[in-house]
Design an enzyme around this catalytic site. Structure first.
Site, short mmCIF file in Angstrom:
data_model
loop_
_atom_site.label_atom_id
_atom_site.label_comp_id
_atom_site.label_asym_id
_atom_site.label_seq_id
_atom_site.Cartn_x
_atom_site.Cartn_y
_atom_site.Cartn_z
N GLU A 1 -3.91 3.32 -10.77
CA GLU A 1 -3.35 1.97 -10.80
C GLU A 1 -2.84 1.57 -12.19
OE1 GLU A 1 -2.42 0.55 -8.34
OE2 GLU A 1 -3.64 1.32 -6.70
N MET B 1 0.84 -1.20 0.00
CA MET B 1 0.00 0.00 0.00
C MET B 1 0.86 1.23 0.00
SD MET B 1 -2.97 1.27 -0.09
CE MET B 1 -3.20 3.04 -0.20
N GLU C 1 4.85 0.89 -5.66
CA GLU C 1 4.34 1.69 -4.53
C GLU C 1 5.07 3.03 -4.44
OE1 GLU C 1 1.64 0.62 -3.49
OE2 GLU C 1 1.85 -1.41 -4.27
#
Length: 877
Positions: free
Chosen positions: A325, A268, A303
């Site tokens: 994304e 994340m 990330e």
């Protein structure tokens, strides 16, 4: 249940919030069983909003302890665990709201919001986890500057981390201490992060292109710091690459990564504090395979790259998820291509896309890259959004050219820094920078399904004619599709292997080796072509499409030996293999005879021993299409047992035909050298281990595989030997000994045991179900740990076509029961596992009915999460 199971969210219903929260101050007092969170929100009424409009804040299972409005307690409000509504608000544009909630992180098995894993407090807030911490406008278009204070017992949690820069810290009474963090960059709530616990740290630093020193830290369990060295190296290379290629400089004084063992995702991108599944951080030659090293490199980069494509510029709403994304996957793919072999990486990317996204497009879970409706946003973190989203960005670069693409990206960063944006904002930047109309291209974001081009070539008197027909198959939500703008890279290959020139092209725009297919039908003529060419189409996989073109086997063999484009060369051989496998499958079912196996075997031998080709490329070329690849191309009435048999027979034929050259190559590649995770070394190991898989299919194969396992000096070779024994010689004494040895040797290493679970659960045959049942009783298996579940149940359902699709349906029943058990604690995990049923309608009738019954049994269960019900009902629709 967090949401009404029938609630549907639609893109067209989006409207800005009546209120903004420009500043958020959070105080956490971390304690087992009862953690207290105090949120002090500066709220502003959006200009034009009625002064009487209520402030409605999102919650999810919250316990409200205290509420103040501009310092006055107990204002007029309505509170439930899932919502807080304040009315009779001050007439002033800005006011302050204080909210105190109580959490129990120890019992948060959903791993969303604030939870405690192995003694470490950790958060996961994307997409809607922040509302499990405090009441908030938990949506990506609410950008706030965060100040965070964390208080915790110092012996239990000496490390206190949050987003941004650390601005204060010190001791409190009774062995407690605190730390304060400030993030100067406004961000949405899904990027909030907190970590508190007792962890070791690998430290380093990076100097940015403007000369600023950034302190880097990777925090892991004590004793595992050395296992983070490769991740640290990948991070520093990522930071440098983003400066060099995209001009993006890091913008805080510190950058922290934390590795945890209980995590629903891979990682994340929280601003300045990335939280990772530990499998994508920890690695050395004894614990990680070459694939693990490559994944760590790519995911660390992914990330980090989100710092600009996702954090500094975020998405306005969750329908725009691909904006961050898909774009960031494209960026991490480019990074990996530059770090490794561009051609090999491209083939690997396409195999992933075809293996995961194409079936999504062809089944009941099909959706556009930008969905227009959802019931549960967690279920749209899909291959379509990520992988196909990346391909759409790649097509933009192909259409515009690298130079204009870079200028467009520079304009995107300049124009939209600090904003929450849409796909329209993104495309407008490219239109403005290039002067092109991209409205038709925008259909790639809005139409689902995989386009197909049917190409019919003819050649006469120096003129090559191509009849191109475009079709986009209907999907459940869209029946009539519009023609897409498809950039089709091509070359005309002459008899000596060179690319042929042509004097003119008419019937479609052709520029820089790309045919721009924009209509349903094109008749394209190339003039001045010196000889009948062999067509090389969709080079570099320039568009995520399928191409139907009748090609003579000799042409495919020629391309497999001569095409200068690595992907197209691989594709030619892969097409030969696929055609042969489908023919063999039909032969087993009473159809046509298998074809050109001898040609394939001879070509495999030539490719394997061609020293002019990269070893990694040769390994990919020699890897037969997977059972799921074959099933996808067959399309319907699929018998997984027949596919397995056809594939096994072709592999055995290739092995027998190349016993001598494969054996010689295996020995040549076996010379010991110090382990290195670099691409060249990994490629040599990949080729040797691929050849091992063939040698294991001939006489004495079990002994060869056992020797490979017993002499292995790294995890890559160890797993190759173990997997070969378990899959090709499961009943042998060598396989039993190796499995027992590996389990004993790695008993205290969960990530290594995951590899054992994967190998055993994917061993072909109906006995795999009993193996999986037994492994679920293994002391190291925990059903509330996503990594363990994915390694065993995920690998079984997605990677074992004969075991999962047993004709008696027993595996479907077992899997449905397991999903319901997992769903009671972790709905995200159960829903993602349930996508294994996505292609059930393509099975032969007996299996199809048993799969349907399993799905119906889940839907009929008394308590099913929104996440799982959404997948099941869409699969049944």
């Amino acid at each position: 249940m967090r949401k009404d199971a029938g609630q549907v969210f639609r893109l067209e219903d989006y409207r800005p919030s009546d209120y903004l929260i420009p500043q958020t101050r959070l105080t956490f007092r971390l304690a087992r069983g009862a953690t207290i969170v105090v949120a002090e929100l500066t709220v502003e009424r959006r200009p034009g909003t009625d002064a009487g409009a209520p402030l409605t804040l999102d919650g999810d299972g919250l316990k409200l302890k205290r509420l103040e409005l501009d310092g006055v307690g107990n204002p007029t409000h309505e509170a439930t665990p899932d919502k807080l509504v304040l009315t009779q608000l001050p007439e002033s544009r800005s006011f302050r709201v204080l909210i105190e909630t109580e959490l129990d992180p120890d019992h948060n098995k959903a791993l969303m919001g604030l939870y405690r894993s192995n003694g470490v407090y950790c958060t996961q807030c994307e997409p809607e986890g922040f509302r499990r911490i405090t009441y908030f406008l938990d949506r990506p278009d609410i950008l706030s500057v965060y100040q965070v204070r964390i208080e915790a017992p110092k012996p239990e949690a000496p490390l206190l981390l949050s987003n941004g820069n650390r601005v204060a810290g010190g001791d409190l009474e009774n062995d407690w201490h605190f730390a304060e963090w400030h993030d100067p960059h406004p961000k949405p709530s899904y990027l909030f992060a907190l970590v508190a616990g007792d962890l070791g740290c690998l430290r380093d630093s990076f100097t940015t292109m403007s000369g600023r020193k950034v302190e880097l830290g990777i925090h892991v369990e004590h004793g595992k710091e050395k296992l983070a060295a490769y991740a640290m190296d990948a991070l520093k290379r990522s930071m440098k690459w983003d400066e060099d290629v995209f001009g993006r400089e890091y913008d805080l004084d510190v950058f922290n990564i934390v590795a945890v063992s209980d995590f629903n995702m891979g990682a994340m991108e929280n601003k300045g504090l990335n939280i990772f599944n530990d499998k994508y951080v920890l690695a050395d030659e004894a614990t990680a395979t070459d694939a693990d090293f490559a994944n760590i490199e790519a995911i660390i980069a992914h990330e980090y790259f989100h710092n600009w494509t996702g954090n500094r510029i975020t998405c306005r709403d969750w329908f725009q998820l691909c904006l961050k994304e898909g774009l960031t996957v494209f960026r991490d793919h480019e990074f990996s291509a530059d770090q490794r072999s561009r051609g090999v990486r491209r083939i690997a990317e396409v195999r992933t896309l075809r293996g995961l996204q194409f079936p999504e497009d062809q089944g009941p879970l099909a959706h556009p890259v930008r969905p227009r409706r959802y019931r549960e946003i967690n279920n749209f973190y899909t291959a379509t959004v990520y992988e196909k989203g990346s391909e759409v960005v790649r097509m933009l670069r192909t259409i515009l050219g690298a130079e204009t693409f870079r200028a467009s990206m520079d304009l995107y960063f300049e124009r939209h820094d600090g904003q929450a944006c849409t796909i329209e904002d993104f495309l407008k930047v490219f239109e403005d920078a290039s002067g092109r109309d991209l409205s038709q291209f925008g259909l790639w974001y809005n139409q689902s399904g995989t386009p197909n081009l049917t190409v019919s070539p003819s050649y006469e008197a120096g003129i090559l004619t191509l009849d191109i027909e475009q079709s986009v198959p209907p999907t459940p939500s869209e029946s009539r599709k519009r023609a897409m703008h498809i950039p089709l890279a091509f070359a005309l290959i002459g008899s000596s292997g060179e690319e042929l020139d042509f004097s003119a092209a008419e019937g479609a725009t052709v520029e820089n080796g790309v045919i721009h297919v924009r209509k349903r039908s094109h008749k394209l003529r190339f003039h001045g072509v010196a000889e009948r060419p062999v067509l090389s189409l969709n080079r570099g996989f320039s568009a995520p499409i399928t191409v139907a073109m009748e090609q003579r086997p000799q042409d495919l063999i020629f391309l497999a030996g001569h095409d200068s484009d690595p992907f197209a060369r691989w594709q030619a051989f892969n097409t030969l293999q696929t055609d042969a496998l489908i023919a063999a499958y039909r032969l087993l079912l009473g159809g046509k005879e298998a074809k050109y196996q001898k040609d394939i075997a001879q070509l495999a031998g030539r490719i394997a021993t061609d020293a002019t080709l990269e070893p990694a490329y040769r390994a990919l070329a020699l890897t037969l299409p997977s059972e799921t690849d074959i099933a996808r191309d067959i399309g319907r009435d699929i018998d997984p047992d027949a596919i397995f048999s056809a594939r096994s027979k072709l592999a055995a034929f290739i092995a027998a035909a190349n016993r001598e050259p494969f054996g010689k190559l295996y020995e040549e590649l076996g010379s010991l050298e110090p382990f290195s995770p670099d691409a060249a070394s990994a490629g040599r190991r990949a080729l040797r281990n691929t050849v091992l898989g063939y040698l294991a299919r001939i006489d004495g194969g079990a002994d060869i595989a056992a020797r490979h396992y017993n002499t292995a000096t790294n995890m890559t070779d160890l797993i190759a030997g173990l997997g070969t024994l378990a899959h090709e010689h499961a009943a042998s004494s060598q396989a039993g000994a190796a499995l027992a040895d590996f389990a004993a040797r790695h008993a205290s290493m969960p990530l290594a045991l995951d590899k054992l679970y994967q190998i055993q659960s994917t061993a072909p045959g109906t006995q795999a179900l009993e193996t999986v049942r037994a492994l679920m009783r293994h002391p190291a298996f925990h059903i509330d740990n996503p990594n363990r579940v994915r390694a065993l149940l995920g690998a079984f359902s997605a990677g074992n076509q004969t075991g999962f699709h047993r004709a008696d349906g027993a595996a479907y029943t077992f899997f449905a029961d397991a999903l319901l058990e997992i769903d009671s604690g972790n709905p995200q995990l159960s829903a993602r596992l349930a996508t294994a049923f996505r292609s059930w309608r393509s099975l032969e009738p007996v299996r199809q009915e048993k799969a349907r019954q399993a799905l119906v049994s889940i839907a009929a269960a008394s308590s099913v999460s929104v996440d799982l019900r959404d997948i099941v009902e869409r699969s049944l629709a």
